[in-house]
Design an enzyme around this catalytic site. Sequence first.
Site, PDB file in Angstrom:
ATOM      1  N   GLY A 135     -14.440  30.026  -1.468  1.00  0.00           N
ATOM      2  CA  GLY A 135     -14.440  31.299  -0.737  1.00  0.00           C
ATOM      3  C   GLY A 135     -13.524  32.315  -1.396  1.00  0.00           C
ATOM      4  O   GLY A 135     -13.072  32.132  -2.523  1.00  0.00           O
ATOM      5  N   LYS A 136     -13.269  33.404  -0.673  1.00  0.00           N
ATOM      6  CA  LYS A 136     -12.413  34.466  -1.213  1.00  0.00           C
ATOM      7  C   LYS A 136     -10.984  33.983  -1.404  1.00  0.00           C
ATOM      8  O   LYS A 136     -10.310  34.360  -2.334  1.00  0.00           O
ATOM      9  CB  LYS A 136     -12.368  35.659  -0.235  1.00  0.00           C
ATOM     10  CG  LYS A 136     -13.660  36.419  -0.124  1.00  0.00           C
ATOM     11  CD  LYS A 136     -13.508  37.639   0.786  1.00  0.00           C
ATOM     12  CE  LYS A 136     -13.018  37.300   2.190  1.00  0.00           C
ATOM     13  NZ  LYS A 136     -13.909  36.391   2.981  1.00  0.00           N
ATOM     14  N   ALA A 188      -9.915  30.520  -0.434  1.00  0.00           N
ATOM     15  CA  ALA A 188      -9.688  29.078  -0.438  1.00  0.00           C
ATOM     16  C   ALA A 188     -10.853  28.316  -1.059  1.00  0.00           C
ATOM     17  O   ALA A 188     -11.978  28.817  -1.117  1.00  0.00           O
ATOM     18  CB  ALA A 188      -9.486  28.601   0.992  1.00  0.00           C
ATOM     19  N   ASP A 226     -12.262  35.965  13.205  1.00  0.00           N
ATOM     20  CA  ASP A 226     -13.216  36.114  12.099  1.00  0.00           C
ATOM     21  C   ASP A 226     -14.486  35.341  12.450  1.00  0.00           C
ATOM     22  O   ASP A 226     -15.066  34.633  11.633  1.00  0.00           O
ATOM     23  CB  ASP A 226     -12.603  35.585  10.796  1.00  0.00           C
ATOM     24  CG  ASP A 226     -13.464  35.917   9.575  1.00  0.00           C
ATOM     25  OD1 ASP A 226     -14.279  36.862   9.646  1.00  0.00           O
ATOM     26  OD2 ASP A 226     -13.340  35.222   8.552  1.00  0.00           O
ATOM     27  N   ASN A 260     -18.742  31.151  10.223  1.00  0.00           N
ATOM     28  CA  ASN A 260     -17.633  30.276  10.614  1.00  0.00           C
ATOM     29  C   ASN A 260     -17.952  29.430  11.842  1.00  0.00           C
ATOM     30  O   ASN A 260     -17.067  28.990  12.555  1.00  0.00           O
ATOM     31  CB  ASN A 260     -16.356  31.103  10.821  1.00  0.00           C
ATOM     32  CG  ASN A 260     -15.771  31.535   9.485  1.00  0.00           C
ATOM     33  OD1 ASN A 260     -15.965  30.854   8.470  1.00  0.00           O
ATOM     34  ND2 ASN A 260     -15.059  32.653   9.472  1.00  0.00           N
ATOM     35  N   ASP A 310     -12.520  27.568  10.243  1.00  0.00           N
ATOM     36  CA  ASP A 310     -11.859  28.688   9.570  1.00  0.00           C
ATOM     37  C   ASP A 310     -10.944  29.451  10.538  1.00  0.00           C
ATOM     38  O   ASP A 310     -11.186  30.613  10.866  1.00  0.00           O
ATOM     39  CB  ASP A 310     -12.933  29.620   8.982  1.00  0.00           C
ATOM     40  CG  ASP A 310     -12.419  30.416   7.798  1.00  0.00           C
ATOM     41  OD1 ASP A 310     -11.222  30.271   7.473  1.00  0.00           O
ATOM     42  OD2 ASP A 310     -13.204  31.183   7.208  1.00  0.00           O
TER      43      ASP A 310
HETATM   44  N1  LIG Z   1     -14.035  20.537   8.318  1.00  0.00           N
HETATM   45  C1  LIG Z   1     -15.116  20.844   7.627  1.00  0.00           C
HETATM   46  N2  LIG Z   1     -16.152  19.970   7.544  1.00  0.00           N
HETATM   47  C2  LIG Z   1     -17.261  20.282   6.834  1.00  0.00           C
HETATM   48  N3  LIG Z   1     -17.424  21.424   6.155  1.00  0.00           N
HETATM   49  C3  LIG Z   1     -16.432  22.334   6.184  1.00  0.00           C
HETATM   50  C4  LIG Z   1     -15.239  22.087   6.918  1.00  0.00           C
HETATM   51  N4  LIG Z   1     -14.420  23.162   6.772  1.00  0.00           N
HETATM   52  C5  LIG Z   1     -15.082  24.023   5.978  1.00  0.00           C
HETATM   53  N5  LIG Z   1     -16.291  23.540   5.618  1.00  0.00           N
HETATM   54  C6  LIG Z   1     -17.295  24.218   4.772  1.00  0.00           C
HETATM   55  O1  LIG Z   1     -16.621  25.046   3.842  1.00  0.00           O
HETATM   56  C7  LIG Z   1     -16.961  26.411   4.068  1.00  0.00           C
HETATM   57  C8  LIG Z   1     -15.734  27.292   3.879  1.00  0.00           C
HETATM   58  O2  LIG Z   1     -14.729  26.933   4.798  1.00  0.00           O
HETATM   59  P1  LIG Z   1     -13.883  28.022   5.564  1.00  0.00           P
HETATM   60  O3  LIG Z   1     -14.790  28.930   6.291  1.00  0.00           O
HETATM   61  O4  LIG Z   1     -12.839  27.305   6.338  1.00  0.00           O
HETATM   62  O5  LIG Z   1     -13.140  28.763   4.405  1.00  0.00           O
HETATM   63  P2  LIG Z   1     -13.510  30.166   3.676  1.00  0.00           P
HETATM   64  O6  LIG Z   1     -14.545  30.920   4.404  1.00  0.00           O
HETATM   65  O7  LIG Z   1     -13.675  29.860   2.251  1.00  0.00           O
HETATM   66  O8  LIG Z   1     -12.219  30.877   3.844  1.00  0.00           O
HETATM   67  P3  LIG Z   1     -11.915  32.265   3.229  1.00  0.00           P
HETATM   68  O9  LIG Z   1     -11.975  33.172   4.417  1.00  0.00           O
HETATM   69  O10 LIG Z   1     -10.588  31.973   2.709  1.00  0.00           O
HETATM   70  O11 LIG Z   1     -12.899  32.629   2.183  1.00  0.00           O
HETATM   71  C9  LIG Z   1     -17.512  26.451   5.477  1.00  0.00           C
HETATM   72  O12 LIG Z   1     -18.415  27.481   5.673  1.00  0.00           O
HETATM   73  C10 LIG Z   1     -18.184  25.110   5.611  1.00  0.00           C
HETATM   74  O13 LIG Z   1     -19.482  25.153   5.033  1.00  0.00           O
HETATM   75 MG   LIG Z   2     -15.255  30.910   6.374  1.00  0.00          MG
END
Ligand SMILES: Nc1ncnc2c1ncn2[C@@H]1O[C@H](COP(=O)(O)OP(=O)(O)OP(=O)(O)O)[C@@H](O)[C@H]1O
Ligand SMILES: [Mg+2]
Length: 268
Positions: free
Chosen positions: A69-70, A72, A200, A205, A217
């Site tokens: 992601g952006k 993480a 968010d 999410n 998230d």
């Molecule tokens: N506990 C989990 N189990 C399974 N899949 C997960 C889990 N947490 C996250 N994911 C997958 O990873 C993706 C990204 O996770 P998350 O939304 O927490 O971070 P992000 O959107 O990358 O955060 P950011 O806002 O930093 O970009 C989620 O959309 C989901 O598909």
């Molecule tokens: Mg997310």
Amino acid sequence: MRRRGEETKKTDDRIEALDRKLSESGIRIRDSDQRKVLDEVFDEVTLLALYKLANKKVITAVGGSISTGKEANVFAAEHGEGEDCVIKIYRIRTGNFNAMSDYILGDPRFSNIRKTKKEIIFAWTKKEYSNLSRAQEAGLPVPEPIAFDRNILIMGFLGEDGVPYPQLRLDPPDDPEAAYTECLDLITRLYQKARLVHGDLSEYNILSGGGRLWLIDMGQAVTPDHPSAHRFLFRDIRNINRYFGNRCTIHDEHEILRGIVGEDFFTP
Ligand SMILES: Nc1ncnc2c1ncn2[C@@H]1O[C@H](COP(=O)(O)OP(=O)(O)OP(=O)(O)O)[C@@H](O)[C@H]1O
Ligand SMILES: [Mg+2]
């Protein structure tokens, strides 16, 4: 003055030493392609934190990337007796952390943190862990918080047979009316029982699987006393209404907001 090449070499040596420590402590990197992906996100601080978690046997293997992601990267991993879990690593070098400051600086739980980029990211990771704990204690369907260290969060895996549940946007509900009601119920319980506003919320999410919806998230989630809590809540409601607007009958967003916050609206 030390030359740049020497400094890079020194860092490389330290990272190699940490790598050795990681494998000595029993952590398996599943394949060499994976190793390359990890190299791109893992700086020294992250490796150190990962080494600590491996040493404490919190994680026993690191698997494939689930998402980039952006801010993480999310990886599949194993903990305990080989149970699936997820490692979310906030990037220190390349993360977009400006948005983080806005949320964290208004949160009374984190009012006295130092404001360097690293400190904000570490506080953010801790905040996501405590938000997940709070939501879980209140009975909300969220990933189980397992551990955190610096910029690394370990949480339960939401999925089946190693396959993560899809985001709601990739798996539109068969019964949108029921899914809409379920979303509003999640937002309401999150506010009233966990005393949190997601901040968010959208079809990105929310994961869909095992016959229900899951909130993920939660790093940006704030308590109702955050100065922007009601603005964030209203935005979450708007996003849910936007997603369901052409799928089923939706309610007025102001009415939903009033229904959720109730008397909070009138407290000075
Ligand atoms: N506990 C989990 N189990 C399974 N899949 C997960 C889990 N947490 C996250 N994911 C997958 O990873 C993706 C990204 O996770 P998350 O939304 O927490 O971070 P992000 O959107 O990358 O955060 P950011 O806002 O930093 O970009 C989620 O959309 C989901 O598909
Ligand atoms: Mg997310």
